[in-house]
Design an enzyme around this catalytic site. Structure first.
Site, PDB file in Angstrom:
ATOM      1  N   GLY A  87      -1.436  -0.144  -9.613  1.00 42.08           N
ATOM      2  CA  GLY A  87      -0.312  -1.087  -9.575  1.00 42.08           C
ATOM      3  C   GLY A  87      -0.364  -2.031 -10.767  1.00 42.08           C
ATOM      4  NE  ARG A  98      -1.093   3.224  -6.790  1.00 41.68           N
ATOM      5  CZ  ARG A  98      -0.256   2.183  -6.816  1.00 41.68           C
ATOM      6  NH1 ARG A  98       1.039   2.403  -6.919  1.00 41.68           N
ATOM      7  NH2 ARG A  98      -0.700   0.955  -6.733  1.00 41.68           N
ATOM      8  CB  CYS A  99      -3.242  10.264 -12.044  1.00 43.78           C
ATOM      9  SG  CYS A  99      -3.761  11.856 -12.669  1.00 43.78           S
ATOM     10  CG  ASP A 125      -9.739  -0.767  -4.476  1.00 45.76           C
ATOM     11  OD1 ASP A 125      -8.521  -0.673  -4.752  1.00 45.76           O
ATOM     12  OD2 ASP A 125     -10.214  -0.454  -3.379  1.00 45.76           O
ATOM     13  CB  SER A 144      -7.838   1.603 -11.739  1.00 47.77           C
ATOM     14  OG  SER A 144      -6.506   1.764 -11.331  1.00 47.77           O
ATOM     15  CB  THR A 203      -5.403  -5.809  -8.280  1.00 46.71           C
ATOM     16  OG1 THR A 203      -4.740  -5.859  -7.010  1.00 46.71           O
ATOM     17  CG2 THR A 203      -6.771  -6.453  -8.128  1.00 46.71           C
ATOM     18  CG  ASP A 259      -3.311  -6.344  -3.353  1.00 50.75           C
ATOM     19  OD1 ASP A 259      -2.197  -6.853  -3.583  1.00 50.75           O
ATOM     20  OD2 ASP A 259      -3.455  -5.204  -2.888  1.00 50.75           O
ATOM     21  CG  ASP A 301      -7.975  -5.706  -3.349  1.00 47.59           C
ATOM     22  OD1 ASP A 301      -7.986  -5.890  -4.583  1.00 47.59           O
ATOM     23  OD2 ASP A 301      -7.489  -4.691  -2.827  1.00 47.59           O
ATOM     24  CG  MET A 328       3.029  -6.703  -2.354  1.00 51.01           C
ATOM     25  SD  MET A 328       2.988  -5.982  -3.990  1.00 51.01           S
ATOM     26  CE  MET A 328       4.416  -4.914  -3.928  1.00 51.01           C
ATOM     27  NE  ARG A 362      -3.701  -0.719  -1.798  1.00 53.95           N
ATOM     28  CZ  ARG A 362      -3.741  -0.029  -2.928  1.00 53.95           C
ATOM     29  NH1 ARG A 362      -3.050   1.082  -3.027  1.00 53.95           N
ATOM     30  NH2 ARG A 362      -4.451  -0.429  -3.945  1.00 53.95           N
ATOM     31  N   GLY A 409       2.759 -25.111   2.732  1.00 52.71           N
ATOM     32  CA  GLY A 409       2.838 -25.879   3.973  1.00 52.71           C
ATOM     33  C   GLY A 409       3.493 -25.071   5.077  1.00 52.71           C
ATOM     34  CD  GLU A 458       1.592  -4.492   1.033  1.00 51.64           C
ATOM     35  OE1 GLU A 458       2.722  -4.014   0.977  1.00 51.64           O
ATOM     36  OE2 GLU A 458       0.749  -4.353   0.140  1.00 51.64           O
ATOM     37  NE  ARG A 494      18.575 -13.423   9.650  1.00 51.68           N
ATOM     38  CZ  ARG A 494      19.819 -13.787   9.436  1.00 51.68           C
ATOM     39  NH1 ARG A 494      20.444 -14.582  10.286  1.00 51.68           N
ATOM     40  NH2 ARG A 494      20.467 -13.365   8.368  1.00 51.68           N
ATOM     41  NE  ARG A 550       2.717  -3.988  -8.597  1.00 49.98           N
ATOM     42  CZ  ARG A 550       2.759  -2.817  -7.937  1.00 49.98           C
ATOM     43  NH1 ARG A 550       2.252  -2.760  -6.724  1.00 49.98           N
ATOM     44  NH2 ARG A 550       3.271  -1.752  -8.481  1.00 49.98           N
TER      45      ARG A 550
HETATM   46  P1  ADP Z   1      -5.294   0.499  -7.871  1.00 54.92           P
HETATM   47  O1  ADP Z   1      -6.124   0.740  -9.066  1.00 54.92           O
HETATM   48  O2  ADP Z   1      -4.176  -0.476  -8.123  1.00 54.92           O
HETATM   49  O3  ADP Z   1      -6.120   0.175  -6.647  1.00 54.92           O
HETATM   50  P2  ADP Z   1      -4.909   3.211  -6.860  1.00 54.92           P
HETATM   51  O4  ADP Z   1      -5.804   3.036  -5.673  1.00 54.92           O
HETATM   52  O5  ADP Z   1      -3.636   3.929  -6.640  1.00 54.92           O
HETATM   53  O6  ADP Z   1      -4.485   1.838  -7.548  1.00 54.92           O
HETATM   54  O7  ADP Z   1      -5.764   3.979  -7.982  1.00 54.92           O
HETATM   55  C1  ADP Z   1      -5.196   4.255  -9.244  1.00 54.92           C
HETATM   56  C2  ADP Z   1      -5.663   5.617  -9.716  1.00 54.92           C
HETATM   57  O8  ADP Z   1      -7.079   5.590  -9.896  1.00 54.92           O
HETATM   58  C3  ADP Z   1      -5.433   6.770  -8.751  1.00 54.92           C
HETATM   59  O9  ADP Z   1      -4.122   7.249  -8.811  1.00 54.92           O
HETATM   60  C4  ADP Z   1      -6.427   7.790  -9.254  1.00 54.92           C
HETATM   61  O10 ADP Z   1      -5.942   8.451 -10.406  1.00 54.92           O
HETATM   62  C5  ADP Z   1      -7.602   6.906  -9.655  1.00 54.92           C
HETATM   63  N1  ADP Z   1      -8.597   6.862  -8.568  1.00 54.92           N
HETATM   64  C6  ADP Z   1      -8.519   6.159  -7.419  1.00 54.92           C
HETATM   65  N2  ADP Z   1      -9.601   6.382  -6.639  1.00 54.92           N
HETATM   66  C7  ADP Z   1     -10.380   7.271  -7.319  1.00 54.92           C
HETATM   67  C8  ADP Z   1     -11.628   7.917  -7.050  1.00 54.92           C
HETATM   68  N3  ADP Z   1     -12.295   7.677  -5.918  1.00 54.92           N
HETATM   69  N4  ADP Z   1     -12.111   8.763  -7.979  1.00 54.92           N
HETATM   70  C9  ADP Z   1     -11.441   9.004  -9.127  1.00 54.92           C
HETATM   71  N5  ADP Z   1     -10.265   8.433  -9.431  1.00 54.92           N
HETATM   72  C10 ADP Z   1      -9.732   7.561  -8.546  1.00 54.92           C
HETATM   73  O1  F6P Z   2      -2.461  -2.856  -5.270  1.00 57.40           O
HETATM   74  C1  F6P Z   2      -1.497  -3.848  -5.347  1.00 57.40           C
HETATM   75  C2  F6P Z   2      -0.334  -3.565  -4.467  1.00 57.40           C
HETATM   76  O2  F6P Z   2       0.556  -4.557  -4.869  1.00 57.40           O
HETATM   77  C3  F6P Z   2      -0.524  -3.600  -2.962  1.00 57.40           C
HETATM   78  O3  F6P Z   2      -0.531  -4.868  -2.389  1.00 57.40           O
HETATM   79  C4  F6P Z   2       0.636  -2.783  -2.471  1.00 57.40           C
HETATM   80  O4  F6P Z   2       0.408  -2.195  -1.235  1.00 57.40           O
HETATM   81  C5  F6P Z   2       0.740  -1.734  -3.511  1.00 57.40           C
HETATM   82  O5  F6P Z   2       0.252  -2.301  -4.712  1.00 57.40           O
HETATM   83  C6  F6P Z   2       2.124  -1.217  -3.673  1.00 57.40           C
HETATM   84  O6  F6P Z   2       2.246  -0.498  -4.852  1.00 57.40           O
HETATM   85  P1  F6P Z   2       3.449   0.496  -5.187  1.00 57.40           P
HETATM   86  O7  F6P Z   2       4.587   0.134  -4.324  1.00 57.40           O
HETATM   87  O8  F6P Z   2       3.709   0.274  -6.625  1.00 57.40           O
HETATM   88  O9  F6P Z   2       2.927   1.849  -4.914  1.00 57.40           O
END
Ligand code: ADP
Ligand code: F6P
Length: 330
Positions: free
Chosen positions: A11, A72-73, A103, A105, A125, A127, A129, A169, A171, A185, A222, A247, A256
């Site tokens: 993200g 994301r790959c 985390d 990435s 990030t 988040d 986290d 946001m 996760r 507040g 979320e 509401r 973001r």
């Molecule tokens: P973020 O980095 O924001 O937490 P993702 O969890 O989607 O986002 O991770 C981003 C990318 O990092 C994934 O699409 C994947 O290509 C790579 N990745 C995530 N987890 C792993 C893993 N355990 N091993 C190798 N590559 C990973």
């Molecule tokens: O990792 C950051 C974050 O903003 C999370 O809080 C959220 O769940 C996620 O990315 C959403 O990412 P996207 O909608 O771009 O897949």
């Protein structure tokens, strides 16, 4: 070390551009060449390399998102995908890599490190986290955006005597929720770290309504459930006990975006500089984190195995300010 590469992944977060700029400018001033990898790990597999110059990163401190783009790959999660990525790095003669992301990435970066690629990670990030750093790049900007929007919604909440549920946001983390609740507040923070106490929430709304506070705001992370689901559960449990209209506003991806704040520009600049210095000094498999305001290197394997808790002082402040944050989960 002659040539390094930098990529953003996962993200996007406001401050990624200043981090790319800092890595590039620091590396150039140390006499290194810099390649940007476009589109995260997907771009690494697709050979999307872009030479970075001082001019190419000029002005980047004031831009949100990431000009290198991100993705994301799925393929990169596989051993075959990682081998392909490593081969592409070797073909481009990359001696060191900086990965900025969340985390997931950083887990990808750790895999590369284990297979011999010199890697340094930066926490990018909103988040907040990631264990091992007080703040991630982008968190401060996201919080500033969120509190501006919540303040606006509070005008309508007050004018119409409503209860607003606002989904933010986070996760797996309630950081944005609890910090927003304190700063605006608001009355209730719904976070994944604590068990939701619907009965207490309803009592808060009821008590306020009968004591000259006929509007309330609930900030839902979320990671607990969607805001829609929360409103459904609140209305179900509160039948006959909630006197006001409830509401929902889902803030979504506006959180973001936007121009990085001073804090994020500075954090990104410091972390980016430290990443390059660390690489040239032979550090590998580490993340640059902030502890007590200072930049420190933290072992990637160590930090990725740990869960980051909400700051204890924020929990205390929230409770002492009368914010309902739920019960400690068994
Ligand atoms: P973020 O980095 O924001 O937490 P993702 O969890 O989607 O986002 O991770 C981003 C990318 O990092 C994934 O699409 C994947 O290509 C790579 N990745 C995530 N987890 C792993 C893993 N355990 N091993 C190798 N590559 C990973
Ligand atoms: O990792 C950051 C974050 O903003 C999370 O809080 C959220 O769940 C996620 O990315 C959403 O990412 P996207 O909608 O771009 O897949």
């Amino acid at each position: 070390m002659k040539r390094i590469a930098i990529m953003t992944s996962g993200g996007d977060s406001p401050g990624m551009n200043p981090a790319i700029r800092s890595v590039t400018r620091t590396a150039l001033s140390l006499g290194l060449e810099v390649m940007g990898i476009q589109n995260g790990y997907q771009g690494l597999l697709d050979n999307e390399f872009l030479p970075l110059t001082a001019l190419r990163v000029s002005g980047m401190n004031r831009h949100g998102g990431t000009f290198l783009q991100t993705s994301r790959c799925l393929e990169f999660r596989t051993p075959e995908g990682q081998q392909k990525g490593i081969a592409n790095l070797r073909a481009q003669k990359i001696d060191g890599l900086v990965v900025i992301g969340g985390d997931g990435s950083l887990r990808g970066a750790l895999e590369l490190h284990k297979q011999g690629v010199p890697v340094i990670g930066l926490p990018g990030t909103i988040d907040n986290d990631i264990y091992g750093t007080e703040m991630g790049i982008g968190v401060d900007t996201a919080l500033n955006t969120i509190i501006t929007l919540v303040d606006m919604i509070k005008n309508t909440a007050a004018s119409h005597r409503r209860c607003f549920v606002i989904e933010v946001m986070g996760r797996g983390s309630g950081y944005l929720s609890i910090m927003t609740t304190i700063s605006t507040g608001s009355q209730v923070a719904v976070v994944p770290e604590f068990r939701v106490n619907m009965k207490s929430i309803i009592e808060v709304l009821h008590h306020r309504f009968h004591n000259n506070h006929n509007n309330s705001v609930i900030i839902v992370a979320e990671g607990v459930c969607s805001g829609e689901e929360f409103v459904r559960r609140l209305n179900e449990a509160g039948q006959g006990k909630i006197e006001q209209e409830v509401r929902l506003t889902v803030l979504g991806h506006v959180q973001r975006g936007g121009v990085p704040t001073h804090f994020d520009r500075l954090l990104a600049s410091r972390m980016g500089e430290m990443a390059v210095l660390a690489l040239t000094q032979g550090e590998r498999g580490v993340m640059v984190g902030q502890t007590n305001g200072r930049m420190q290197l933290r072992d990637l394997e160590d930090i990725l195995g740990k869960r980051k808790d909400l700051p204890a002082d924020a929990i205390r402040v929230a409770r002492n300010l009368g914010i309902e944050i739920g019960d400690v989960a068994e």
